[in-house]
Motif scaffolding. Structure first.
Motif, mmCIF file in Angstrom:
data_model
loop_
_atom_site.group_PDB
_atom_site.id
_atom_site.type_symbol
_atom_site.label_atom_id
_atom_site.label_comp_id
_atom_site.label_asym_id
_atom_site.label_seq_id
_atom_site.Cartn_x
_atom_site.Cartn_y
_atom_site.Cartn_z
ATOM 1 N N GLY A 1 0.668 -1.238 0.054
ATOM 2 C CA GLY A 1 -0.223 0.289 -0.211
ATOM 3 C C GLY A 1 0.893 1.231 0.081
ATOM 4 O O GLY A 1 1.631 1.377 0.922
ATOM 5 N N GLY B 1 0.575 6.406 4.879
ATOM 6 C CA GLY B 1 1.379 5.508 5.734
ATOM 7 C C GLY B 1 2.533 4.841 5.090
ATOM 8 O O GLY B 1 3.583 4.832 5.131
ATOM 9 N N GLU C 1 1.389 -0.757 -4.717
ATOM 10 C CA GLU C 1 0.276 0.029 -4.616
ATOM 11 C C GLU C 1 -0.582 -0.410 -5.761
ATOM 12 O O GLU C 1 -0.069 -0.163 -7.152
ATOM 13 N N LYS C 2 -1.886 -0.779 -5.514
ATOM 14 C CA LYS C 2 -2.692 -0.954 -6.763
ATOM 15 C C LYS C 2 -3.462 0.176 -7.281
ATOM 16 O O LYS C 2 -4.012 -0.154 -8.329
ATOM 17 N N ARG D 1 -7.914 5.048 -0.747
ATOM 18 C CA ARG D 1 -8.987 5.755 0.119
ATOM 19 C C ARG D 1 -7.845 7.343 -0.067
ATOM 20 O O ARG D 1 -8.741 8.153 -0.246
ATOM 21 N N SER D 2 -6.758 7.204 0.047
ATOM 22 C CA SER D 2 -6.145 8.728 -0.005
ATOM 23 C C SER D 2 -6.284 9.443 -1.349
ATOM 24 O O SER D 2 -6.389 10.464 -1.864
ATOM 25 N N ARG E 1 -8.087 18.133 4.868
ATOM 26 C CA ARG E 1 -8.533 19.429 5.571
ATOM 27 C C ARG E 1 -7.844 19.749 6.811
ATOM 28 O O ARG E 1 -7.941 21.055 7.404
ATOM 29 N N ASN E 2 -7.061 18.865 7.431
ATOM 30 C CA ASN E 2 -6.712 19.043 8.773
ATOM 31 C C ASN E 2 -5.391 18.527 9.280
ATOM 32 O O ASN E 2 -4.921 18.226 10.037
ATOM 33 N N VAL F 1 -0.982 -6.917 -4.170
ATOM 34 C CA VAL F 1 -0.726 -7.834 -3.471
ATOM 35 C C VAL F 1 -1.504 -9.208 -3.243
ATOM 36 O O VAL F 1 -2.570 -8.812 -2.536
ATOM 37 N N ALA G 1 0.060 -1.815 4.991
ATOM 38 C CA ALA G 1 -0.340 -0.162 4.992
ATOM 39 C C ALA G 1 -1.411 -0.229 4.070
ATOM 40 O O ALA G 1 -1.753 0.684 3.234
ATOM 41 N N SER G 2 -2.205 -1.162 3.726
ATOM 42 C CA SER G 2 -3.226 -1.191 2.597
ATOM 43 C C SER G 2 -4.565 -0.722 2.748
ATOM 44 O O SER G 2 -5.495 -0.763 1.840
ATOM 45 N N CYS H 1 -12.744 13.866 9.874
ATOM 46 C CA CYS H 1 -12.355 14.990 8.645
ATOM 47 C C CYS H 1 -12.894 15.980 8.515
ATOM 48 O O CYS H 1 -12.493 17.203 8.380
ATOM 49 N N ASP I 1 -4.923 3.191 8.559
ATOM 50 C CA ASP I 1 -6.594 2.851 8.629
ATOM 51 C C ASP I 1 -6.586 1.351 8.912
ATOM 52 O O ASP I 1 -7.712 1.010 9.389
ATOM 53 N N ASN J 1 -8.477 6.793 11.969
ATOM 54 C CA ASN J 1 -8.239 6.962 10.803
ATOM 55 C C ASN J 1 -8.141 8.343 10.086
ATOM 56 O O ASN J 1 -8.835 9.037 9.588
ATOM 57 N N GLN J 2 -6.776 8.766 10.081
ATOM 58 C CA GLN J 2 -6.292 10.030 9.797
ATOM 59 C C GLN J 2 -5.240 10.042 9.072
ATOM 60 O O GLN J 2 -4.115 9.135 9.419
ATOM 61 N N VAL J 3 -4.850 10.957 8.087
ATOM 62 C CA VAL J 3 -3.558 10.958 7.555
ATOM 63 C C VAL J 3 -2.361 11.176 8.470
ATOM 64 O O VAL J 3 -1.386 10.535 8.225
HETATM 65 P P1 FAD Z 1 -4.534 4.873 2.329
HETATM 66 O O1 FAD Z 1 -4.117 6.167 1.980
HETATM 67 O O2 FAD Z 1 -6.096 4.300 1.779
HETATM 68 O O3 FAD Z 1 -3.285 3.642 1.555
HETATM 69 C C1 FAD Z 1 -3.563 2.405 1.478
HETATM 70 C C2 FAD Z 1 -3.048 1.908 0.251
HETATM 71 O O4 FAD Z 1 -3.143 0.515 -0.082
HETATM 72 C C3 FAD Z 1 -4.290 2.296 -0.865
HETATM 73 O O5 FAD Z 1 -3.567 3.266 -1.665
HETATM 74 C C4 FAD Z 1 -4.828 1.023 -1.780
HETATM 75 O O6 FAD Z 1 -4.848 1.226 -3.070
HETATM 76 C C5 FAD Z 1 -3.475 0.124 -1.289
HETATM 77 N N1 FAD Z 1 -3.727 -1.219 -1.380
HETATM 78 C C6 FAD Z 1 -4.867 -1.820 -0.790
HETATM 79 N N2 FAD Z 1 -4.938 -3.097 -0.877
HETATM 80 C C7 FAD Z 1 -3.682 -3.331 -1.607
HETATM 81 C C8 FAD Z 1 -3.129 -4.795 -2.232
HETATM 82 N N3 FAD Z 1 -3.406 -5.809 -1.817
HETATM 83 N N4 FAD Z 1 -2.098 -4.499 -2.741
HETATM 84 C C9 FAD Z 1 -1.402 -3.288 -3.112
HETATM 85 N N5 FAD Z 1 -2.063 -2.070 -2.844
HETATM 86 C C10 FAD Z 1 -3.121 -2.253 -1.872
HETATM 87 N N6 FAD Z 1 -7.952 12.030 6.524
HETATM 88 C C11 FAD Z 1 -7.527 13.029 7.198
HETATM 89 O O7 FAD Z 1 -6.491 12.967 8.038
HETATM 90 N N7 FAD Z 1 -8.272 14.277 6.981
HETATM 91 C C12 FAD Z 1 -9.107 14.350 5.907
HETATM 92 O O8 FAD Z 1 -9.525 15.511 5.675
HETATM 93 C C13 FAD Z 1 -9.608 13.305 5.252
HETATM 94 N N8 FAD Z 1 -10.696 13.295 4.450
HETATM 95 C C14 FAD Z 1 -10.841 12.257 3.842
HETATM 96 C C15 FAD Z 1 -11.963 12.207 2.826
HETATM 97 C C16 FAD Z 1 -12.287 10.998 2.204
HETATM 98 C C17 FAD Z 1 -13.219 11.212 0.974
HETATM 99 C C18 FAD Z 1 -11.708 9.913 2.326
HETATM 100 C C19 FAD Z 1 -12.122 8.769 1.689
HETATM 101 C C20 FAD Z 1 -10.791 9.660 3.405
HETATM 102 C C21 FAD Z 1 -10.495 11.009 4.080
HETATM 103 N N9 FAD Z 1 -9.468 10.830 5.069
HETATM 104 C C22 FAD Z 1 -9.081 12.141 5.491
HETATM 105 C C23 FAD Z 1 -9.027 9.563 5.629
HETATM 106 C C24 FAD Z 1 -7.642 9.335 5.016
HETATM 107 O O9 FAD Z 1 -7.648 9.290 3.723
HETATM 108 C C25 FAD Z 1 -7.191 7.841 5.376
HETATM 109 O O10 FAD Z 1 -7.089 7.938 6.829
HETATM 110 C C26 FAD Z 1 -5.578 7.871 5.093
HETATM 111 O O11 FAD Z 1 -5.499 7.725 3.706
HETATM 112 C C27 FAD Z 1 -4.960 6.515 5.833
HETATM 113 O O12 FAD Z 1 -3.744 6.212 5.325
HETATM 114 P P2 FAD Z 1 -3.249 4.696 5.140
HETATM 115 O O13 FAD Z 1 -1.802 4.797 4.226
HETATM 116 O O14 FAD Z 1 -3.477 4.019 6.149
HETATM 117 O O15 FAD Z 1 -4.299 4.277 3.655
#
Ligand code: FAD
Ligand code: FAD
Ligand code: FAD
Length: 325
Positions: free
Chosen positions: A22, A26, A45-46, A50-51, A58-59, A92, A126-127, A156, A288, A294-296
């Motif tokens: 992912g 993260g 990365e697929k 979500r990001s 926004r924050n 993956v 970190a998926s 958010c 997440d 669940n925050q960036v």
């Molecule tokens: P992600 O950023 O989702 O990254 C995980 C990645 O893994 C993805 O890109 C996915 O494609 C990839 N993946 C999954 N499975 C596989 C696999 N099997 N093989 C390869 N790749 C894979 N957070 C904030 O802090 N502030 C905000 O304002 C905010 N607004 C948001 C608005 C929306 C519409 C959404 C949907 C989310 C928002 N968030 C916000 C939440 C934020 O997007 C997540 O908390 C953050 O992206 C989490 O990071 P992460 O790395 O855990 O997951």
């Protein structure tokens, strides 16, 4: 380096220090730190995570509040490239624990896929997750607004919903409880179940006491323009005016590839220690996908912690470097 079907040579017999599943907030953070610790990492990365669908971050301190998730991803990918990390577009499929190493099977390409196996000492999961959205006949109608003013995350976007007429879209009675948190931001809440769940008398009474209408008729479509939702049309032809919406219908967890491993779970989330280490000493989980907010900002900090813990492990078991001519 950006890897593809064509330039995998040399990578298939290399054992990475860590493979990061992912490349969202993260995963990219973890990989940048790993590379800066002079460890070798591969991010897989697929796409369309979500990001990617986050229209505005926004924050996050230091970034303008209208920064799209895509900007964060692009910046993260070029940062990773500048410190020599490998990045691969692929999915993956499976992870096997071979004892000293993990064997990570990646599907590359949706048409005519190939399934190479990469190896690493550590695995960083970190998926993430993806929010369930209402399923309508015309799904594009949902996509036109989801992530804009039809939100999926109260933490958010609660601030941006303040005192607005808000539709809360749920698929279970438990999710209706969200209304009693959302009302911190706005009390003008209409709950839509779309007829997907039973609602008990106690809950009906509670909603009534708060003055929140409950609508169980299924949705026909969202109404609005330019990604700005202004209401819903129901299947019985009536319309309800809204200024914003929150979808609270649960999530899909991208954890399928971990299912063969013996790990501690809490629902779909991985349980970790303070450094994001799971119950398996060489598997870390971030953002997440792990238990917590669940925050960036959290996902990015998790990447820092996991990479640092991995570096400590590897450094401590490495021989000292001597100044030899
Ligand atoms: P992600 O950023 O989702 O990254 C995980 C990645 O893994 C993805 O890109 C996915 O494609 C990839 N993946 C999954 N499975 C596989 C696999 N099997 N093989 C390869 N790749 C894979 N957070 C904030 O802090 N502030 C905000 O304002 C905010 N607004 C948001 C608005 C929306 C519409 C959404 C949907 C989310 C928002 N968030 C916000 C939440 C934020 O997007 C997540 O908390 C953050 O992206 C989490 O990071 P992460 O790395 O855990 O997951
Ligand atoms: P995935 O789980 O990504 O992929 C399905 C299968 O395809 C995988 O199991 C794997 O076998 C294969 N695969 C995937 N990626 C790869 C790869 N890189 N290489 C090889 N094989 C691969 N969707 C839209 O289409 N338009 C929108 O406007 C839209 N807006 C959204 C807004 C929000 C707020 C949210 C939360 C979601 C949105 N979605 C949108 C997302 C949509 O609901 C999907 O969940 C998401 O795009 C994942 O796509 P997918 O169906 O390809 O599933
Ligand atoms: P700070 O950012 O230090 O904020 C604390 C604030 O409190 C200060 O502004 C201080 O003036 C104020 N303060 C203290 N006491 C009082 C008082 N009694 N009343 C009022 N105000 C008070 N980190 C990285 O992640 N990456 C890097 O590349 C990096 N490089 C660095 C380079 C340098 C030269 C330095 C000095 C630090 C670097 N750091 C880096 C570390 C980073 O700066 C800190 O980890 C980070 O700033 C910690 O944030 P904080 O809010 O805890 O503390």
């Amino acid at each position: 380096m950006k890897l593809s079907k064509k330039n995998l040579e040399g990578r298939l017999d290399h054992v990475y220090d860590a493979i990061v599943v992912g490349g969202g907030a993260g995963g990219l953070s973890a990989a940048v730190y790993l590379q800066r610790y002079r460890l070798s990492s591969l991010v897989v990365e697929k796409g369309r995570g979500r990001s990617f669908w986050m229209q505005e971050l926004r924050n996050y301190l230091g970034l303008p509040p209208e920064t799209p998730g895509r900007t964060l991803l692009q910046q993260g990918q070029s940062h990773l490239q500048s410190v020599g990390g490998d990045y691969l577009s692929g999915f993956v499929e499976a992870v096997e624990d071979e004892g000293e190493t993990f064997a990570v099977t990646v599907k590359i390409g949706k048409t005519d896929p190939i399934y190479p196996v990469f190896r690493s000492k550590y695995l960083v999961s970190a998926s993430g997750i993806i929010d369930h959205l209402p399923q309508l006949e015309d799904q594009q109608n949902v996509f036109d607004y989801a992530g804009y003013n039809l939100h999926v995350c109260m933490i958010c976007d609660g601030y941006d919903m303040a005192d607005q007429k808000c539709g809360l879209f749920v698929n279970s009675e438990a999710a209706i409880h969200t209304a009693f948190v959302l009302n911190w931001f706005t009390p003008y809440i209409t709950v839509f179940t779309q007829g997907l769940c039973e609602v008990g008398q106690d809950m009906r009474d509670k909603l009534k006491a708060h003055g929140y209408p409950l609508i169980e008729t299924p949705l026909k479509r969202f109404v609005g323009q330019n990604h700005h939702m202004s209401g819903v049309e129901l299947t019985d032809g009536t319309t309800v005016d809204l200024e914003t919406g929150l979808i609270s219908m649960g999530s899909h967890y991208y954890n399928q590839y971990l299912k063969g491993l013996d790990l501690d779970w809490k629902g779909g989330n991985l349980v970790t220690d303070g450094m994001c280490r799971t119950s398996h000493p060489r598997i870390f989980a971030l953002g997440d996908l792990k238990e917590g907010l669940n925050q960036v900002s959290i996902a990015v900090a998790d990447g820092t912690l996991a990479a640092t813990a991995i570096w400590r492990d590897i450094r401590r078991s490495a021989p000292p470097r001597l100044w030899e001519e």
